[in-house]
Design a protein around this motif. Structure first.
Motif, PDB file in Angstrom:
ATOM      1  N   GLY C 289       0.825  -1.201   0.000  1.00 35.30           N
ATOM      2  CA  GLY C 289       0.000   0.000   0.000  1.00 35.30           C
ATOM      3  C   GLY C 289       0.859   1.250   0.000  1.00 35.30           C
ATOM      4  N   ASN C 290       0.226   2.371  -0.395  1.00 32.48           N
ATOM      5  CA  ASN C 290       0.965   3.625  -0.482  1.00 32.48           C
ATOM      6  C   ASN C 290      -0.002   4.758  -0.215  1.00 32.48           C
ATOM      7  N   LYS C 291       0.172   5.404   0.915  1.00 29.53           N
ATOM      8  CA  LYS C 291      -0.797   6.419   1.304  1.00 29.53           C
ATOM      9  C   LYS C 291      -0.802   7.582   0.327  1.00 29.53           C
ATOM     10  N   ALA C 292       0.391   7.952  -0.163  1.00 24.25           N
ATOM     11  CA  ALA C 292       0.468   9.105  -1.066  1.00 24.25           C
ATOM     12  C   ALA C 292      -0.386   8.878  -2.310  1.00 24.25           C
ATOM     13  N   LEU C 293      -0.499   7.628  -2.718  1.00 23.45           N
ATOM     14  CA  LEU C 293      -1.280   7.334  -3.924  1.00 23.45           C
ATOM     15  C   LEU C 293      -2.677   6.804  -3.575  1.00 23.45           C
ATOM     16  N   VAL C 325     -13.675   9.274  -5.628  1.00 23.49           N
ATOM     17  CA  VAL C 325     -12.558   9.671  -6.492  1.00 23.49           C
ATOM     18  C   VAL C 325     -11.579   8.520  -6.724  1.00 23.49           C
ATOM     19  N   TYR C 326     -11.194   7.873  -5.622  1.00 20.87           N
ATOM     20  CA  TYR C 326     -10.166   6.836  -5.764  1.00 20.87           C
ATOM     21  C   TYR C 326     -10.742   5.552  -6.313  1.00 20.87           C
ATOM     22  N   GLY C 327     -11.991   5.296  -5.970  1.00 21.78           N
ATOM     23  CA  GLY C 327     -12.661   4.135  -6.551  1.00 21.78           C
ATOM     24  C   GLY C 327     -12.736   4.262  -8.061  1.00 21.78           C
ATOM     25  N   ALA C 392     -17.299 -10.888   5.665  1.00 23.56           N
ATOM     26  CA  ALA C 392     -16.688  -9.770   6.375  1.00 23.56           C
ATOM     27  C   ALA C 392     -15.171  -9.855   6.241  1.00 23.56           C
ATOM     28  N   PRO C 393     -14.537  -8.845   5.633  1.00 23.29           N
ATOM     29  CA  PRO C 393     -13.094  -8.919   5.393  1.00 23.29           C
ATOM     30  C   PRO C 393     -12.293  -8.671   6.662  1.00 23.29           C
ATOM     31  N   ARG C 394     -11.002  -9.023   6.570  1.00 24.93           N
ATOM     32  CA  ARG C 394     -10.068  -8.775   7.659  1.00 24.93           C
ATOM     33  C   ARG C 394      -9.809  -7.279   7.768  1.00 24.93           C
ATOM     34  N   MET C 395      -9.673  -6.778   9.001  1.00 23.50           N
ATOM     35  CA  MET C 395      -9.343  -5.367   9.195  1.00 23.50           C
ATOM     36  C   MET C 395      -8.093  -5.200  10.039  1.00 23.50           C
ATOM     37  N   ALA C 396      -7.808  -6.170  10.918  1.00 25.63           N
ATOM     38  CA  ALA C 396      -6.625  -6.050  11.779  1.00 25.63           C
ATOM     39  C   ALA C 396      -5.371  -6.107  10.921  1.00 25.63           C
ATOM     40  N   GLY C 397      -4.446  -5.203  11.184  1.00 24.12           N
ATOM     41  CA  GLY C 397      -3.190  -5.205  10.453  1.00 24.12           C
ATOM     42  C   GLY C 397      -3.320  -4.698   9.029  1.00 24.12           C
ATOM     43  N   MET C 398      -4.508  -4.208   8.671  1.00 30.64           N
ATOM     44  CA  MET C 398      -4.689  -3.636   7.336  1.00 30.64           C
ATOM     45  C   MET C 398      -4.529  -2.111   7.444  1.00 30.64           C
ATOM     46  N   THR C 399      -4.582  -1.450   6.299  1.00 33.90           N
ATOM     47  CA  THR C 399      -4.307  -0.018   6.277  1.00 33.90           C
ATOM     48  C   THR C 399      -5.372   0.785   7.017  1.00 33.90           C
ATOM     49  N   ASP C 400      -4.960   1.510   8.070  1.00 33.37           N
ATOM     50  CA  ASP C 400      -5.981   2.145   8.906  1.00 33.37           C
ATOM     51  C   ASP C 400      -6.624   3.378   8.263  1.00 33.37           C
ATOM     52  N   TRP C 401      -5.826   4.200   7.553  1.00 31.68           N
ATOM     53  CA  TRP C 401      -6.451   5.382   6.938  1.00 31.68           C
ATOM     54  C   TRP C 401      -7.451   4.964   5.857  1.00 31.68           C
ATOM     55  N   TYR C 402      -7.182   3.799   5.244  1.00 34.47           N
ATOM     56  CA  TYR C 402      -8.119   3.300   4.236  1.00 34.47           C
ATOM     57  C   TYR C 402      -9.431   2.857   4.899  1.00 34.47           C
ATOM     58  N   LEU C 403      -9.319   2.161   6.042  1.00 27.59           N
ATOM     59  CA  LEU C 403     -10.531   1.775   6.788  1.00 27.59           C
ATOM     60  C   LEU C 403     -11.364   3.013   7.097  1.00 27.59           C
ATOM     61  N   ALA C 404     -10.668   4.064   7.586  1.00 31.75           N
ATOM     62  CA  ALA C 404     -11.394   5.278   7.957  1.00 31.75           C
ATOM     63  C   ALA C 404     -12.083   5.876   6.737  1.00 31.75           C
ATOM     64  N   SER C 405     -11.353   5.924   5.612  1.00 28.88           N
ATOM     65  CA  SER C 405     -11.973   6.550   4.435  1.00 28.88           C
ATOM     66  C   SER C 405     -13.130   5.703   3.917  1.00 28.88           C
ATOM     67  N   ILE C 414     -21.305   6.809  -0.455  1.00 25.32           N
ATOM     68  CA  ILE C 414     -20.446   6.872  -1.643  1.00 25.32           C
ATOM     69  C   ILE C 414     -20.084   5.461  -2.081  1.00 25.32           C
ATOM     70  N   ARG C 415     -19.949   4.587  -1.110  1.00 24.55           N
ATOM     71  CA  ARG C 415     -19.748   3.177  -1.411  1.00 24.55           C
ATOM     72  C   ARG C 415     -20.982   2.414  -0.916  1.00 24.55           C
ATOM     73  N   GLY C 416     -21.330   1.346  -1.620  1.00 24.95           N
ATOM     74  CA  GLY C 416     -22.485   0.554  -1.191  1.00 24.95           C
ATOM     75  C   GLY C 416     -23.797   1.110  -1.673  1.00 24.95           C
ATOM     76  N   LYS C 417     -23.756   2.037  -2.619  1.00 26.36           N
ATOM     77  CA  LYS C 417     -24.975   2.655  -3.125  1.00 26.36           C
ATOM     78  C   LYS C 417     -25.590   1.829  -4.257  1.00 26.36           C
ATOM     79  N   HIS C 418     -24.731   1.119  -4.983  1.00 29.37           N
ATOM     80  CA  HIS C 418     -25.236   0.360  -6.128  1.00 29.37           C
ATOM     81  C   HIS C 418     -26.232  -0.698  -5.654  1.00 29.37           C
ATOM     82  N   PRO C 419     -27.378  -0.805  -6.321  1.00 27.36           N
ATOM     83  CA  PRO C 419     -28.415  -1.708  -5.810  1.00 27.36           C
ATOM     84  C   PRO C 419     -27.948  -3.160  -5.699  1.00 27.36           C
TER      85      PRO C 419
END
Lengths: 220, 589, 450
Positions: C289-293, C325-327, C392-405, C414-419
């Motif tokens: 992962g790369n936070k800048a990108l 945007v990133y999606g 339900a995906p794994r969250m421990a040890g995964m990218t935290d700023w991504y979880l927050a976003s 913004i996510r989960g809107k598609h029927p």
């Protein structure tokens, strides 16, 4: 398969029906001297007797529903009958004798023979304890054969029903102990007469319940 | 009729030794009136907790995702505990333990219950069950969130709140409650059967006693079904038997259970659960009949029919249980039988309603606070009863079951209606219980806000059900068939609910203020005929009747008898005489 | 007097409310017009009683209100009147019950020529099965359910080989023919309900229940679970799409049979390595992962989850919302994977990369985070390890700023809107219970400690 449930429902409707019959052919707004003279007790019985009768009705509902649950659960495909140990026949004999002993204790209590009551109560209690010990031995034997409670619903029902029945007997033994201690510490037969009479009925009732449960357990 | 001479009147012996210490008088009391008040206060206390839980639920439904203390976990715990407390620990305990205890000996002309010690024990065991219930909020994982029906597997499977400790304490508490109820219930039945005063034939008993009596019989026979299912579920939960638990997955893992039948639990549960509806309703029917007759100054219309209807409803209530299970996956052919029995039960129920209304007809109606609540009950009960005809009819249950229609229906018929009767009864007997008068205008405000407020909650709720909005949803989110207006309606319902909840403060203020500084009441302020109003002391003392037991000379409804000066003749007045001379029956208008 | 007026007001008000209410039955989309007819009959009978009895009561209250000197009539009973009322009531009850029983008989007996489909419930998702060409369902057994065999199919049953497995919340059925839904649950009770079809039925683990209907309108209808099934009961949504027969058959052909799923080839990590070059540009050579990108860590995540997200991007279920945007950057990247085999290969490569915990970048109130996590743990596990069976995906040890976003995106829709993003919709429900950015940060900070 729902017959048991409907059967119990039938019993309950009958209880209500009895009351219904009590109330026909009246015109309550017409005050009669006959009505004014009634005593206000509907049944010719001691109130403790009625309490016991009420409790037996509740217990019947309880055991009836257990039996009904048993018959409904039995329909499921994973049911595999349990081979009950023959020891249960011995236990049954103990309970029959306990019931007879209690009946005898009741008879001599009515006659007022205090020493005979002491003897009768002791024998009845002893036989009952033997029954309970026998039930525990039956459990142990089943477990040593690997028939655990979780093994099959038939096992689970066996353990549960025998336990519930035994708990009822233990409750009876508590009352038994009170009157037994009383007569052994010098009280006259007359003071425990009612308790012995009611307990005798209770013992017969639990014998009947056991007979039904036992018949059901060994036949399925 | 079987009436017998009594040899055994030991319970009737006048006890000259009134308890004198505070403890024996108000805590370890064996006086049915004190026990009744203990039962009533405890029930109302937990009822208030359950009311607050419902407000929390409504906050979430009306204003979704606005409160951080309401999570899906806590929401389902609120739902479950609200339902369980209201049905069992409030209504059952209050009607039978509270009103049953207070009214049976007084109305039957007895000194006390036949077994006062057992009666006291019943209350303390009930209190224990309440304490266990409340502890379950504070154990790890919190109270169970399985819904008040506690259906397995989900009640004891992962994915449900409180699956570790909450459900165990819930089942334990229910078992303890059943023990308490059995002790109390056997006592009430024995007292009604054996300890009435001379002349009190069964058919001279006030309908309150009839309702409580038959409800108690139903309870004694039906609660074992709940006990059986609780025991079997406890075993499934603790030692992994498979009574109810089928082979199933839990978070992807196979469990060790095999072959159990979840539908079996539902049969047992509703074998208790349906009579339970009438355990609550029958006392309400009885009490409301007496309140109506008293304040309309007219005999209850068709008394015999009323008694038979109570008995018929009681009997039929044991053969309708599966109408809660039309879409449960049980054999669908049972639908025919249970739909038929269910709709048949509507006939005696309807007759009771007609008779209440006909009691008002040609009466001389005093619209005092108890009467307002009683008539409010008739209205809400008609509404709730009629919507029951929708749900009882198996075909209509297909679209409506598990929707808000069901929630609206049962709240109308066994929430609002019995609670209106509870208030009618408390206002009606307040002068007898306390010797003081309540505040009339606070009482009126309480009635009007409660009556309109609850209707504003539940009438629209039926229509959410028509739309198809499912019950027991933490949040609706965007659901295709739900227009925005339905969400707005939910908000409106929540506002009504909050108003109704706040209104109850008026009731408590009224009770406390009147108790402290209310006007002293006449012994018989309504001019009622039944025996509890004829006690020598007001409020009645231990032993109720002073030295001599009353004798009953007439039925309970001699109101406005032609040829008599007063518009009521108490039950203990002999047929030859007029109303007792020299006693002022200043009827309070 | 005010009481009588109040009663009249409530009766009239109820009628007005009834006739003006915009909240009423959804437009019928099945053959069950008889159910609606039974409801109408019941409405008329009960409505009449409601109005008549209440107005009579109000009239009695007015006419016989207390007057000084007035005496009530002494009238113990009137057998004739009571008999008449009994008979009239019985007739009314029979009028409601009789049609009800006839319609029920029709519901119980499924037409011989019904098309059979199966809906399977689990906490908290719907999946479906079609019998395939032979028109016969293969044997299933809960004990056989694994992550590779989510339907618990019997591999030795020839009837099951051609069963079409739809591991998705959306089902299609043909219009104009009777359709029988066999209903089965893997875990607890559920209830299959579609408002527009009128019929519903519980799913009971250990048995197969059913309902049937003939769809009369094409379109999309939302499936709701209507039997309390645990904490995420309200998020257990699905959809049934009523198609013309041709469209239905075309749709069915796009899903794999049981035999297909059994013979699926495992991904080839070596081949995947080449395709991963595109991914590496943002997600890093080691998938760290790369936070800048704005690229999250992807190693250590469940294979099934990576696959579903790639499929979601490809199918437009994710990365199409204008604010995502990133999606929207990721979606064209996913398109570079032409088929299932390519997806399997690249995932196989990702799985071969080392799984180093992502650095934590978010701090917060851990106690509040732990409180909030109690709800998350139901699906994601006590240690945020992820549970495939619950999607339900794994969250421990995964990218935290991504979880927050992502929590932010779920919360904002913004996510989960598609029927058809059923899992996304579910997560949206849960994310919305988080009140603030602070809650999100506290929660993520707590997950960092797991």
């Amino acid at each position: 398969m729902y017959i048991t449930l409907i059967f119990i429902a039938g019993i309950m409707v009958t209880v209500i029906g009895w009351l219904l019959r009590q109330t026909f052919n009246t015109q309550p707004w017409v005050a009669t001297a006959e009505d004014n003279a009634v005593s206000g007790a509907s049944l010719d019985a001691n109130s403790k007797t009625i309490l016991l009768a009420g409790f037996l009705a509740v217990a019947t509902s309880l055991f009836g529903l257990f039996i009904s649950a048993y018959s409904l659960r039995m329909e499921m495909p994973d049911w595999s009958p349990l081979a009950e140990p023959n020891l249960l026949w011995v236990n049954t004999a103990m309970l029959v004798l306990a019931s007879i002993a209690y009946q005898w204790a009741r008879n001599v209590a009515i006659e007022g023979r205090t020493s005979a009551v002491r003897f009768g109560l002791s024998i009845a209690g002893l036989l009952t304890v033997l029954f309970l010990v026998g039930q525990m031995l039956a459990w142990q034997r089943l477990m040593s054969e690997g028939a655990y409670i979780t093994g099959n619903p038939a096992n689970a029902f066996f353990y549960m029903l025998t336990a519930v029945h035994a708990l009822h007997l233990l409750g009876g033994l508590w009352v038994w102990a009170r009157s037994t201690i009383k007569v052994w510490s010098g009280a006259e037969a007359d003071t425990v007469r009612l308790s012995v009479e009611l307990c005798a009925v209770y013992w017969h009732y639990l014998l009947l319940v056991w007979a039904i449960l036992f018949a059901m357990l060994i036949n399925t | 009729m079987a009436y017998v001479a009594i040899a055994d009147r030991d319970a009737q012996e006048y006890d000259h030794h009134e308890p004198d210490t505070f403890i024996t008088k108000y805590v370890w009391s064996q006086d049915h009136k004190v026990i009744a008040i203990q039962y009533g206060m405890t029930a109302i206390f937990v009822g208030v907790i359950a009311l607050m839980l419902s407000v929390m639920m409504r906050l979430q439904l009306g204003f979704p995702d606005s409160f951080s203390f309401i999570t899906p976990e806590s929401y389902y715990q609120f739902v479950t505990m609200h339902g369980m407390i209201m049905v069992i620990y409030l209504l059952t305990a209050l009607f039978l333990g509270g009103f049953g205890n207070y009214l049976i000996p007084l109305m039957c002309g007895s000194r006390d219950m036949v077994f006062p010690y057992l009666n006291m024990l019943s209350f303390w065991v009930y209190l224990l069950s309440v304490i266990i219930l409340l502890i379950s909020f504070f154990v790890p994982g919190g109270a169970t969130g399985a819904g008040w029906t506690l259906y397995p597997p989900q009640a004891i499977a992962q994915g449900t709140p409180g699956v570790d400790w909450g459900i165990l304490l819930m089942l334990l508490s229910l078992a303890v409650f059943i023990v308490a109820f059995t002790m109390g219930g056997l006592n009430y039945v024995t007292t009604v059967l054996q300890a009435r005063c001379r002349g009190m034939t069964l058919m001279r008993m006030p309908l309150s006693v009839w309702g409580i009596f038959v409800a108690t019989i139903l309870g004694l026979l039906a609660f074992p079904a709940l006990l059986v299912s609780a025991i079997m579920m406890l075993l499934d939960k603790t030692i992994q038997t498979s009574f109810f638990m089928p082979a199933m997955l839990s978070a992807g893992e196979q469990l060790s259970h095999t072959g159990g039948s979840p539908v079996l639990f539902q049969h047992l549960f509703w074998f208790f659960g349906h009579p339970e509806v009438y355990i609550v309703a029958l006392p309400a029917f009885g009490i409301v009949s007496d309140v109506l007759a008293t304040h309309a100054r007219k005999n209850i219309f068709g008394y015999r029919m009323m008694v038979w209807a109570i008995l018929a409803i009681g009997g039929l209530s044991f053969v309708v249980w599966a109408h809660h299970m039309y879409v449960s996956g049980m054999n669908p052919y049972f639908g025919f039988f249970f739909a038929t029995t269910t709709l048949i039960i509507a006939v005696p129920t309807a007759l009771k309603v007609y008779n209440w209304v006909l009691t008002l007809w040609q009466g001389n109606i005093h619209l005092r606070v108890p009467m307002l609540f009683a008539i409010g009950f008739i209205f809400t009960f008609i509404h709730g009863g009629l919507t029951g005809l929708f749900l009882g009819n198996v075909t209509i249950d297909l679209p409506l079951s598990d929707t808000y229609f069901v929630v609206a229906h049962f709240h109308m018929v066994m929430g609002v209606s019995p609670v209106l009767v509870v208030f009618a009864a408390i206002y009606h007997w307040f002068p007898k219980i306390t010797g003081k008068m309540y505040n009339e205008s606070l009482g009126r405000w309480h009635f009007w806000l409660t009556f309109f407020g609850t209707y504003a909650i539940y009438l629209p709720m039926h229509y959410l059900g028509f739309l198809g909005v499912p019950r027991r949803y933490f949040a609706m989110g965007s659901t295709d068939f739900m227009p925005q207006s339905a969400h707005d309606l939910n908000t409106a319902i929540t506002i009504s609910a909050i108003i109704v909840a706040l209104t109850q403060i008026l009731f408590f203020v009224n009770m406390i203020m009147s108790l402290r500084s209310g006007k002293k009441s006449d012994p018989n302020p309504w001019g009622a005929t039944t025996l509890e109003w004829q006690t020598p002391d007001n409020p009645p003392k231990h032993g109720n009747w002073g030295h001599d037991l009353p004798e009953c000379h007439r039925w309970a409804y001699d109101y406005s008898v032609p040829g008599y000066k007063d518009d009521f003749i108490p039950q203990n007045v002999p047929a030859s005489g007029d109303a007792p001379v020299g006693r002022d029956h200043g009827v309070h208008h | 007097m005010p009481l009588a007026i109040a009663l009249i007001f409530l009766v009239v008000g109820s009628l007005v409310f009834h006739f003006l209410s915009p909240w009423t039955f959804t437009p019928l989309a099945s053959n069950w017009s008889e159910i609606d007819l039974t409801i109408d009959i019941t409405f008329w009978v009960t409505g009449l009683v409601f109005v008549a009895v209440n107005l009579f009561m109000a009239y009695a209250i007015i006419k016989y209100r207390y007057k000084k000197g007035q005496k009530a009539t002494y009238d113990p009973e009137n057998s004739k009147l009571e008999w008449i009322l009994t008979i009239v009531t019985s007739v009314g009850v029979a009028a409601m019950l009789t049609p009800g029983l006839f319609v029920w008989a029709k519901f119980v007996n499924v037409p011989e020529d019904a098309v059979e489909v199966e809906a399977v419930g689990q906490q908290w998702h719907w999946t479906y099965r079609l019998p395939g060409d032979d028109g016969q369902f293969g044997n299933v057994d809960t004990a056989r359910i694994t992550s590779d065999n989510p339907f618990g199919m019997d591999p030795d049953d020839p009837a099951g080989q051609d069963d079409i497995l739809i591991y998705d919340g959306e089902m299609h059925i043909p219009i104009g023919v009777p359709v029988k839904f066999n209903l089965r649950s893997k875990d607890v009770l559920h209830d299959f309900a579609i408002a527009e079809f009128r019929v519903k039925m519980d799913l009971v683990p250990g048995m197969v229940t059913y309902l049937w209907l003939t769809p009369t309108k094409t379109g999309r209808f939302e499936v709701l679970c209507e039997e309390l099934c645990g904490i995420a009961h309200h998020t257990m949504r699905g959809a049934v799409i009523v198609d013309e027969m041709d469209d239905f058959e075309k749709w069915a052909a796009t899903w794999p049979t049981f035999a297909d799923t059994q013979s699926a080839v495992a991904g080839n990590a070596a081949v995947g390595a080449a395709q991963y070059a595109v991914c590496a540009a943002c997600h890093g050579q080691q998938g760290e992962g790369n936070k800048a990108l704005n690229a999250p860590k992807i190693t250590g995540q469940g294979e099934w989850y990576l696959r579903r997200q790639l499929e979601n991007y490809k199918a437009g279920r994710r990365g199409t919302h204008e604010d995502d945007v990133y999606g929207r950057q990721m979606a064209p990247m996913a398109m570079t994977l032409p088929n299932d085999a390519a997806i399997s290969n690249v995932i196989a490569h990702i799985q071969s990369l080392p799984d180093e915990p992502a650095p934590s970048t978010i701090d917060g109130d851990l106690a509040n985070g732990a409180r909030l996590y109690a709800v998350c743990a139901y699906c994601h596990g006590d240690n945020a390890q992820g549970i495939q069976a619950l999607n339900a995906p794994r969250m421990a040890g995964m990218t935290d700023w991504y979880l927050a976003s992502q929590l932010h995106n779920f919360k904002q829709g913004i996510r989960g809107k598609h029927p058809n993003d059923f899992q996304g919709k579910q997560m949206g429900f849960m994310a919305r219970t988080l009140q603030s950015e602070k809650d999100i940060n506290d929660l993520v900070a707590y997950i960092n400690t797991l």
